[in-house]
Design a protein around this motif. Structure first.
Motif, mmCIF file in Angstrom:
data_model
loop_
_atom_site.group_PDB
_atom_site.id
_atom_site.type_symbol
_atom_site.label_atom_id
_atom_site.label_comp_id
_atom_site.label_asym_id
_atom_site.label_seq_id
_atom_site.Cartn_x
_atom_site.Cartn_y
_atom_site.Cartn_z
ATOM 1 N N GLY A 163 -13.154 8.759 7.276
ATOM 2 C CA GLY A 163 -13.045 8.680 8.731
ATOM 3 C C GLY A 163 -11.759 8.047 9.232
ATOM 4 N N LEU A 164 -10.882 7.662 8.314
ATOM 5 C CA LEU A 164 -9.711 6.878 8.730
ATOM 6 C C LEU A 164 -8.583 7.713 9.344
ATOM 7 C CD1 LEU A 164 -9.317 4.266 5.830
ATOM 8 C CD2 LEU A 164 -10.352 3.955 8.085
ATOM 9 N N CYS A 165 -8.381 8.921 8.847
ATOM 10 C CA CYS A 165 -7.218 9.716 9.296
ATOM 11 C C CYS A 165 -7.427 11.165 8.862
ATOM 12 C CB CYS A 165 -5.930 9.159 8.692
ATOM 13 S SG CYS A 165 -5.866 9.370 6.900
ATOM 14 N N ALA A 166 -6.379 11.981 9.009
ATOM 15 C CA ALA A 166 -6.499 13.407 8.658
ATOM 16 C C ALA A 166 -6.342 13.645 7.154
ATOM 17 C CB ALA A 166 -5.441 14.200 9.419
ATOM 18 N N VAL A 167 -5.744 12.668 6.436
ATOM 19 C CA VAL A 167 -5.451 12.904 5.013
ATOM 20 C C VAL A 167 -6.734 13.168 4.220
ATOM 21 C CG1 VAL A 167 -4.558 11.827 2.893
ATOM 22 C CG2 VAL A 167 -3.317 11.553 5.049
ATOM 23 N N PHE A 168 -7.756 12.317 4.451
ATOM 24 C CA PHE A 168 -8.950 12.413 3.601
ATOM 25 C C PHE A 168 -9.782 13.674 3.891
ATOM 26 C CE2 PHE A 168 -7.525 8.061 3.416
ATOM 27 C CZ PHE A 168 -7.480 7.874 2.038
ATOM 28 N N PRO A 169 -10.001 14.055 5.155
ATOM 29 C CA PRO A 169 -10.686 15.342 5.391
ATOM 30 C C PRO A 169 -9.903 16.535 4.818
ATOM 31 C CG PRO A 169 -10.666 14.022 7.394
ATOM 32 C CD PRO A 169 -9.810 13.307 6.401
ATOM 33 N N ASN A 227 -3.251 2.946 -4.702
ATOM 34 C CA ASN A 227 -2.405 2.574 -3.558
ATOM 35 C C ASN A 227 -1.948 3.874 -2.894
ATOM 36 O OD1 ASN A 227 -0.472 1.744 -1.735
ATOM 37 N ND2 ASN A 227 0.366 0.147 -3.057
ATOM 38 N N VAL A 228 -2.794 4.380 -2.012
ATOM 39 C CA VAL A 228 -2.507 5.671 -1.367
ATOM 40 C C VAL A 228 -1.295 5.581 -0.427
ATOM 41 C CG1 VAL A 228 -3.423 7.476 0.149
ATOM 42 C CG2 VAL A 228 -4.878 6.469 -1.614
ATOM 43 N N PRO A 229 -1.183 4.566 0.453
ATOM 44 C CA PRO A 229 -0.048 4.551 1.398
ATOM 45 C C PRO A 229 1.306 4.571 0.702
ATOM 46 C CG PRO A 229 -1.650 2.884 2.015
ATOM 47 C CD PRO A 229 -2.095 3.432 0.697
ATOM 48 N N LYS A 230 1.472 3.725 -0.320
ATOM 49 C CA LYS A 230 2.793 3.650 -0.965
ATOM 50 C C LYS A 230 3.099 4.933 -1.731
ATOM 51 C CE LYS A 230 5.858 0.540 -3.260
ATOM 52 N NZ LYS A 230 6.119 -0.862 -3.257
ATOM 53 N N THR A 231 2.106 5.441 -2.439
ATOM 54 C CA THR A 231 2.334 6.664 -3.225
ATOM 55 C C THR A 231 2.692 7.828 -2.309
ATOM 56 O OG1 THR A 231 0.747 5.862 -4.854
ATOM 57 C CG2 THR A 231 1.274 8.217 -4.911
ATOM 58 N N LEU A 232 1.948 7.967 -1.198
ATOM 59 C CA LEU A 232 2.253 9.075 -0.285
ATOM 60 C C LEU A 232 3.586 8.839 0.433
ATOM 61 C CD1 LEU A 232 -1.195 10.140 1.258
ATOM 62 C CD2 LEU A 232 -0.054 10.944 -0.814
ATOM 63 N N ALA A 233 3.942 7.569 0.670
ATOM 64 C CA ALA A 233 5.238 7.292 1.318
ATOM 65 C C ALA A 233 6.396 7.743 0.418
ATOM 66 C CB ALA A 233 5.370 5.806 1.635
ATOM 67 N N HIS A 259 0.347 8.465 7.926
ATOM 68 C CA HIS A 259 1.178 7.650 8.821
ATOM 69 C C HIS A 259 1.495 6.283 8.220
ATOM 70 C CE1 HIS A 259 1.403 9.818 12.662
ATOM 71 N NE2 HIS A 259 0.184 10.255 12.439
ATOM 72 N N SER A 260 1.077 6.041 6.979
ATOM 73 C CA SER A 260 1.287 4.727 6.350
ATOM 74 C C SER A 260 0.689 3.589 7.164
ATOM 75 C CB SER A 260 2.789 4.445 6.153
ATOM 76 O OG SER A 260 3.239 5.027 4.969
ATOM 77 N N CYS A 261 -0.499 3.798 7.720
ATOM 78 C CA CYS A 261 -1.108 2.712 8.516
ATOM 79 C C CYS A 261 -1.616 1.585 7.623
ATOM 80 C CB CYS A 261 -2.241 3.260 9.379
ATOM 81 S SG CYS A 261 -3.718 3.670 8.436
ATOM 82 N N GLY A 262 -1.915 1.900 6.359
ATOM 83 C CA GLY A 262 -2.328 0.868 5.405
ATOM 84 C C GLY A 262 -3.827 0.625 5.349
ATOM 85 N N ALA A 263 -4.607 1.257 6.242
ATOM 86 C CA ALA A 263 -6.047 0.971 6.296
ATOM 87 C C ALA A 263 -6.746 1.306 4.985
ATOM 88 C CB ALA A 263 -6.684 1.749 7.446
ATOM 89 N N CYS A 264 -6.358 2.425 4.359
ATOM 90 C CA CYS A 264 -7.060 2.831 3.134
ATOM 91 C C CYS A 264 -6.678 1.943 1.955
ATOM 92 C CB CYS A 264 -6.793 4.309 2.827
ATOM 93 S SG CYS A 264 -5.070 4.670 2.493
ATOM 94 N N TYR A 265 -5.647 1.131 2.098
ATOM 95 C CA TYR A 265 -5.286 0.192 1.029
ATOM 96 C C TYR A 265 -6.125 -1.079 1.161
ATOM 97 C CZ TYR A 265 -2.401 -2.768 -1.984
ATOM 98 O OH TYR A 265 -1.954 -3.619 -2.978
ATOM 99 N N ARG A 291 -2.615 10.438 17.173
ATOM 100 C CA ARG A 291 -4.058 10.282 16.980
ATOM 101 C C ARG A 291 -4.427 9.550 15.688
ATOM 102 N NH1 ARG A 291 -8.169 15.465 16.994
ATOM 103 N NH2 ARG A 291 -10.021 14.359 16.280
ATOM 104 N N TYR A 292 -3.662 9.797 14.607
ATOM 105 C CA TYR A 292 -4.078 9.233 13.318
ATOM 106 C C TYR A 292 -3.288 7.982 12.936
ATOM 107 C CZ TYR A 292 -6.459 13.669 13.129
ATOM 108 O OH TYR A 292 -7.276 14.730 13.427
ATOM 109 N N LEU A 293 -2.511 7.451 13.893
ATOM 110 C CA LEU A 293 -1.748 6.233 13.590
ATOM 111 C C LEU A 293 -2.524 5.005 14.094
ATOM 112 C CD1 LEU A 293 0.874 4.895 12.515
ATOM 113 C CD2 LEU A 293 1.925 5.347 14.696
HETATM 114 S S1 SF4 Z 1 -2.254 4.895 4.992
HETATM 115 FE FE1 SF4 Z 1 -2.139 7.118 5.257
HETATM 116 S S2 SF4 Z 1 -3.828 7.932 4.035
HETATM 117 FE FE2 SF4 Z 1 -4.246 5.742 4.342
HETATM 118 S S3 SF4 Z 1 -5.569 5.638 6.158
HETATM 119 FE FE3 SF4 Z 1 -3.446 5.360 6.853
HETATM 120 S S4 SF4 Z 1 -2.743 7.432 7.413
HETATM 121 FE FE4 SF4 Z 1 -4.583 7.663 6.138
#
Ligand code: SF4
Ligand code: SF4
Length: 369
Positions: A25-31, A72-78, A52-58, A198-200
């Protein structure tokens, strides 16, 4: 097998996350991830550009370090995202140079162009450069309008072509026929999502900083920057229409539409980039790709300098400082245009394209927005 080590790591993480799904539910990446069972290089680049590298999933993750899964999803995707910018760059030869020295390249280019205009004007007639000129057409005493339009039109056109080539490479990489970009529903949905960022928001709580207390400041400063840029672009467009359609020459009075739009946009481009830079320093180093600072910072600084020199020109345009200030402002704007396809500006373009694909996938799966 993937093309790079970071894409191998992104594949590993997406496979773990696809089993867990706690963050859906955090952003568009997971759906978007959940619509797949395996991930090509293009899929991973698409997911990286949705993030968006919001960091919530970390901070929410029970498998983040020191857990042995090391998620570490944010850093890897960044890192994957920055690699994708380099891979799509046109022409490719510029990507490495800019990633390492983006800010230096931008500033040297801006000062070189400003010095050239300054020197050219001084050589021709010092009175033009240091004299007081007021009223319509006074800017064109320093540089004739046609020369200005040709120089900046060419720089802008170059930026558009380079960006279009990048989008073409991205769209090919993610495996979509280019015609799907024209779907009006997906385009509109992506425009709404991008316009609201929306997803930031880390699923509603905001972006995570070093102290792990989420807040909305990054989103707010992004809004100032984005809408400031749009307003400045609108100001330039209206001024161009004035010039060619009704033969009204710049500079315009303070109450006229190009000046009002430019002033509001300029304020946005002072507050937004300054705030984003300040927020960047507060970010947890575990969440960001620290090797691409040159590329990240260059565009933000150039936006800030464009606004600063533009506002200074507005304030002192009726004085002897107008000539040097105009030369400086033109140098900064020229550098901004030329370096746009190689700096952080591209993140807005690729994220928008990724959102178009996401909207299209959601519609094909029969999901709402
Ligand atoms: S860091 Fe990226 S993948 Fe993780 S919740 Fe935020 S937008 Fe989604
Ligand atoms: S980031 Fe962690 S908690 Fe979130 S889905 Fe992936 S494994 Fe699960």
């Amino acid at each position: 097998m993937h093309g790079t080590r970071i894409l191998e790591e992104a594949d590993r993480l997406m496979t773990v996350c696809n089993s867990c799904r706690y963050c859906e539910g955090l952003c568009a990446v997971f759906p978007a991830m959940e619509m797949r069972r395996s991930f090509s290089d293009g899929d991973l680049n698409y997911l990286a550009n949705l993030c968006h590298s919001c960091g919530a999933c970390y901070t929410d993750c029970q498998f983040s370090p020191p857990h042995e899964f090391n998620v570490n999803v944010p850093k890897t995707l960044a890192i994957a995202r920055a690699d994708s910018y380099a891979a799509y760059t046109w022409p490719r030869v510029f990507s490495g140079v800019f990633a390492r020295n983006g800010l230096v390249v931008s500033i040297v280019l801006a000062l070189s162009v400003a010095a050239f205009i300054f020197g050219f004007a001084a050589f021709n007639d010092r009175q033009v450069l240091f004299g007081v000129h007021t009223g319509p057409g006074s800017f064109y005493k320093l540089m004739p309008h046609n020369a200005m339009a040709a120089l900046f039109g060419a720089a802008f056109l170059y930026a558009i072509v380079a960006l279009a080539m990048g989008v073409r490479a991205f769209w090919r990489d993610i495996g979509e026929p280019i015609g799907t970009l024209a779907g009006p529903n997906s385009l509109w949905q992506a425009m709404k999502d991008a316009g609201q960022l929306r997803y930031l928001d880390g699923g509603g709580v905001g972006c995570v900083n070093e102290d792990e207390r989420p807040n909305d400041r990054r989103k707010i400063y992004h809004h100032f920057t984005f809408y400031g840029f749009i307003l400045c672009f609108a100001s330039t467009t209206v001024a161009t229409l004035y010039h060619y359609l009704i033969a009204r020459e710049a500079p315009y009075p303070w109450w006229d539409l190009p000046v009002v739009l430019g002033t509001l946009g300029g304020i946005g481009l002072l507050i937004g980039p300054a705030g984003l830079l300040a927020e960047r320093w507060k970010r947890d180093p575990d969440l960001v790709d620290q090797t691409r600072t040159g590329m990240d910072v260059a565009f933000i600084v150039m936006l800030f300098l464009t606004s600063l020199t533009g506002m200074a020109l507005l304030l002192w345009r009726d004085t002897a400082a107008m000539g040097p200030l105009l030369a400086l402002h033109l140098g900064v704007v020229f550098s901004l245009f030329i370096t746009m396809p190689y700096g952080k500006f591209v993140h807005g373009i690729y994220r928008y394209v990724a959102l178009v694909r996401y909207a299209r996938e959601r519609q094909m799966m029969g999901h709402g927005t």
